[in-house]
Design an enzyme around this catalytic site. Structure first.
Site, mmCIF file in Angstrom:
data_model
loop_
_atom_site.group_PDB
_atom_site.id
_atom_site.type_symbol
_atom_site.label_atom_id
_atom_site.label_comp_id
_atom_site.label_asym_id
_atom_site.label_seq_id
_atom_site.Cartn_x
_atom_site.Cartn_y
_atom_site.Cartn_z
ATOM 1 N N GLY A 26 10.223 2.248 -6.109
ATOM 2 C CA GLY A 26 10.303 1.586 -4.803
ATOM 3 C C GLY A 26 10.264 2.352 -3.524
ATOM 4 O O GLY A 26 10.603 1.640 -2.404
ATOM 5 N N ASN A 28 7.735 3.390 -1.496
ATOM 6 C CA ASN A 28 6.694 2.780 -0.439
ATOM 7 C C ASN A 28 7.124 1.410 -0.145
ATOM 8 O O ASN A 28 7.134 0.875 0.944
ATOM 9 C CB ASN A 28 5.295 2.857 -1.275
ATOM 10 C CG ASN A 28 4.726 4.107 -1.282
ATOM 11 O OD1 ASN A 28 4.305 4.481 -0.186
ATOM 12 N ND2 ASN A 28 4.671 4.563 -2.317
ATOM 13 N N LYS A 96 -1.315 -2.735 -12.949
ATOM 14 C CA LYS A 96 -2.072 -3.647 -13.598
ATOM 15 C C LYS A 96 -3.095 -4.232 -12.397
ATOM 16 O O LYS A 96 -3.096 -4.141 -11.546
ATOM 17 C CB LYS A 96 -1.270 -4.798 -14.286
ATOM 18 C CG LYS A 96 -0.536 -4.556 -15.257
ATOM 19 C CD LYS A 96 0.086 -5.682 -15.896
ATOM 20 C CE LYS A 96 1.185 -5.251 -16.665
ATOM 21 N NZ LYS A 96 2.067 -6.365 -17.017
ATOM 22 N N LEU A 98 -4.799 -7.289 -10.851
ATOM 23 C CA LEU A 98 -4.182 -8.728 -10.457
ATOM 24 C C LEU A 98 -5.382 -9.836 -10.855
ATOM 25 O O LEU A 98 -6.559 -9.464 -10.500
ATOM 26 C CB LEU A 98 -4.105 -8.938 -8.552
ATOM 27 C CG LEU A 98 -2.915 -8.118 -8.002
ATOM 28 C CD1 LEU A 98 -2.972 -8.687 -6.736
ATOM 29 C CD2 LEU A 98 -1.803 -8.815 -8.709
ATOM 30 N N ASN A 112 -3.122 -1.921 -1.376
ATOM 31 C CA ASN A 112 -2.530 -1.176 -2.345
ATOM 32 C C ASN A 112 -2.538 0.258 -1.784
ATOM 33 O O ASN A 112 -3.431 0.553 -0.774
ATOM 34 C CB ASN A 112 -3.342 -0.953 -3.567
ATOM 35 C CG ASN A 112 -2.954 -0.332 -4.853
ATOM 36 O OD1 ASN A 112 -1.725 -0.225 -4.753
ATOM 37 N ND2 ASN A 112 -3.795 0.684 -5.336
ATOM 38 N N HIS A 114 -2.865 4.368 -3.011
ATOM 39 C CA HIS A 114 -3.262 5.183 -4.108
ATOM 40 C C HIS A 114 -3.135 6.586 -3.616
ATOM 41 O O HIS A 114 -3.300 7.206 -2.679
ATOM 42 C CB HIS A 114 -4.823 4.832 -4.369
ATOM 43 C CG HIS A 114 -5.054 5.509 -5.577
ATOM 44 N ND1 HIS A 114 -4.743 4.968 -6.860
ATOM 45 C CD2 HIS A 114 -5.877 6.815 -5.978
ATOM 46 C CE1 HIS A 114 -5.459 5.949 -7.767
ATOM 47 N NE2 HIS A 114 -6.025 6.993 -7.407
#
Ligand code: GRF
Length: 199
Positions: A26, A28, A96, A98, A112, A114
């Site tokens: 957690g 980020n 996962k 979405l 997101n 990465h």
């Protein structure tokens, strides 16, 4: 300030949800929440979502005073229901894909982060240590992180911004991950401010 629709929209803060991974730290999520709570990013950290009540990130969210919501379990809402009233979703350690209807209900407003320089080292299975090991195995001299829009395919949406760092000769996947993570904590709030039109 002129009394235009755009000016009014700018004053209405968007409600942002953050979806964390079940094993995620957690960090980020915390960087995003702190940026919103401090006013640097003018949005409301409305809720932190997880599908596992034991996700370590949730303790961090509680400590920050952000509402949390478990979804997709008995007695819990679906992810779609948990996202009612949310304008933008940030994935933070959620690995996962979405469901397409979730991306659609948010009008594509899903981000997101990465831990590599996309389009390199993205795709299914490319998360966590695997990413940094692949960078080292390839002998790259630099790595970094990418904030990107989320689509129906892993790590394929348009990149919003990237931050770069060197790969050092004695790096391990862990030491490289730690260097990249420092970049992530600056990159994600900056990208969020950018998409909200404030940077
Ligand atoms: C980060 O490395 C991020 O790039 C990836 O998952 C990790 C989450 O870390 N998507 P944390 O839970 O935010 O600390």
């Amino acid at each position: 300030m002129p009394f235009t629709a755009e000016a009014i929209m700018k004053q209405v803060k968007q409600r942002v949800a953050i979806l964390v991974g079940n094993r995620g730290r957690g960090s980020n999520m915390e960087a995003l929440v702190l940026a919103m709570q401090s006013g640097r990013v003018p949005a409301i950290p409305a809720v932190v979502l997880a599908s596992d009540p034991d996700s370590p990130a949730l303790a961090r969210a509680r400590a920050l005073g952000v509402p949390i919501q478990i979804f997709g379990r008995e007695g819990c809402p679906s992810l779609g229901a948990a996202l009612e009233g949310i304008q933008l979703l940030c994935l933070a350690g959620y690995i996962k894909l979405l469901p397409p209807e979730i991306i659609q209900m948010l009008n594509g407003q899903v981000l997101n982060i990465h831990p590599a320089l996309l389009p390199k080292y993205g795709g299914k299975g490319m998360y966590g240590r695997n990413v940094h090991k692949a960078v080292l195995d390839a002998g790259d001299s630099e790595s970094g992180c990418s904030v990107h829009w989320v689509t129906n395919n892993y790590d394929e949406g348009a990149v919003i911004l990237q931050r770069r760092c060197p790969v050092l000769p004695d790096d391990t996947p862990e030491s490289l991950a730690a260097r990249v993570l420092q970049l992530e904590h600056e990159a994600y709030p900056t990208a969020l401010a950018q998409v909200l039109g404030e940077d």
